[in-house]
Design a protein around this motif. Structure first.
Motif, mmCIF file in Angstrom:
data_model
loop_
_atom_site.group_PDB
_atom_site.id
_atom_site.type_symbol
_atom_site.label_atom_id
_atom_site.label_comp_id
_atom_site.label_asym_id
_atom_site.label_seq_id
_atom_site.Cartn_x
_atom_site.Cartn_y
_atom_site.Cartn_z
ATOM 1 N N SER A 134 0.819 -1.214 0.000
ATOM 2 C CA SER A 134 0.000 0.000 0.000
ATOM 3 C C SER A 134 0.853 1.264 0.000
ATOM 4 O O SER A 134 0.405 2.322 -0.471
ATOM 5 N N ALA A 135 2.087 1.170 0.511
ATOM 6 C CA ALA A 135 2.976 2.334 0.549
ATOM 7 C C ALA A 135 3.795 2.494 -0.728
ATOM 8 O O ALA A 135 4.484 3.511 -0.902
ATOM 9 N N ARG A 136 3.713 1.531 -1.613
ATOM 10 C CA ARG A 136 4.523 1.543 -2.828
ATOM 11 C C ARG A 136 4.078 2.657 -3.771
ATOM 12 O O ARG A 136 2.883 2.935 -3.912
ATOM 13 N N SER A 137 5.024 3.290 -4.417
ATOM 14 C CA SER A 137 4.702 4.350 -5.372
ATOM 15 C C SER A 137 3.814 3.802 -6.484
ATOM 16 O O SER A 137 4.119 2.768 -7.083
ATOM 17 N N GLY A 138 2.711 4.473 -6.734
ATOM 18 C CA GLY A 138 1.803 4.062 -7.793
ATOM 19 C C GLY A 138 0.764 3.044 -7.375
ATOM 20 O O GLY A 138 -0.117 2.696 -8.172
#
Length: 234
Positions: A134-138
């Motif tokens: 969920s914190a990943r870019s995009g």
């Protein structure tokens, strides 16, 4: 068995200090250090492992011909195939009877015999990586939603609730200590270890649920449904 608020409460009066680890359910997202654990478990005479999906395949590859008679798919054990996408794999009555029943309760013994259910002595599970995904870019709301683990927390909580008999393992960093204790004590784990592992599980699942709640709380409805085509009645 007294009643509390309309339900019968099972009260346990007798437990074993050291429990032989003979039936282990393993389902992992993070498969690090699995080789060490599986190798040690296979040294225990009469051990059986139940597993799912990619974890089953990884263990089968590690064991090679030794997997026969030792390793079984959860779906083979329960008689229920996995749901498409692995959405339902371990949420099965037969599994939870094996986790929550008590060996000195004769009604539970009869239930297990009726179902052909085994006592499960240890659960080794870690959860879908919700926070990192969920914190990943995009990453969008569907990436996050699809990484909310359901079966894993249920297994861990059931095993941890049953720490009087079951070892609940959620952290690969605990494998070495477990392996050493199994080796030193003829394939058994003590109640002190089982209790410590249960404490860790409930802390872990609480943090996991908090992360999901925080993510959803921060989202607006428009952001939460942005990845989807919404079918509406005209």
């Amino acid at each position: 068995m007294p009643c509390e608020r309309g339900r019968t409460v099972n009260k346990v009066s007798k437990v074993d200090d050291r429990v032989p680890i003979r039936r282990v359910l393993i389902s992992l997202s993070d498969k690090s250090a699995i080789e060490m654990l599986v190798s040690a478990l296979c040294e225990i005479e009469g051990l059986h492992m139940y597993s799912t999906g990619g974890t089953f395949q990884r263990i089968a590859d590690l064991l090679g011909p030794r997997a026969d008679g030792v390793l079984k798919q959860v779906s083979e054990y329960t008689g229920q195939p996995e749901m498409q996408g692995g959405l339902v794999k371990t949420l099965d009555f037969k599994i939870y009877v094996g986790l929550l029943s008590e060996p000195y309760n004769q009604v539970h013994v009869a239930d297990r015999q009726r179902l052909g259910a085994d006592l499960i002595d240890m659960v080794v599970v870690n959860l879908y990586p919700f926070e990192s995904v969920s914190a990943r870019s995009g990453a969008d709301a569907e990436d996050a939603r699809s990484n909310i683990d359901i079966g894993g927390p249920c297994l861990l909580r059931a095993a941890a609730k049953s720490y009087l008999r079951v070892a609940a393992v959620c952290d690969p960093s605990d494998y070495r200590g477990i392996v050493e204790e199994l080796s030193a004590h003829s394939g058994t784990l003590g109640i002190d270890t089982r209790f410590r592992l249960a404490q860790k599980v409930f802390e872990h699942t609480a943090r996991y649920d908090h992360a999901i709640a925080a993510y959803l709380t921060e989202k607006t409805l428009s952001a939460a449904i942005a990845p989807y085509a919404i079918a509406r009645d005209d």
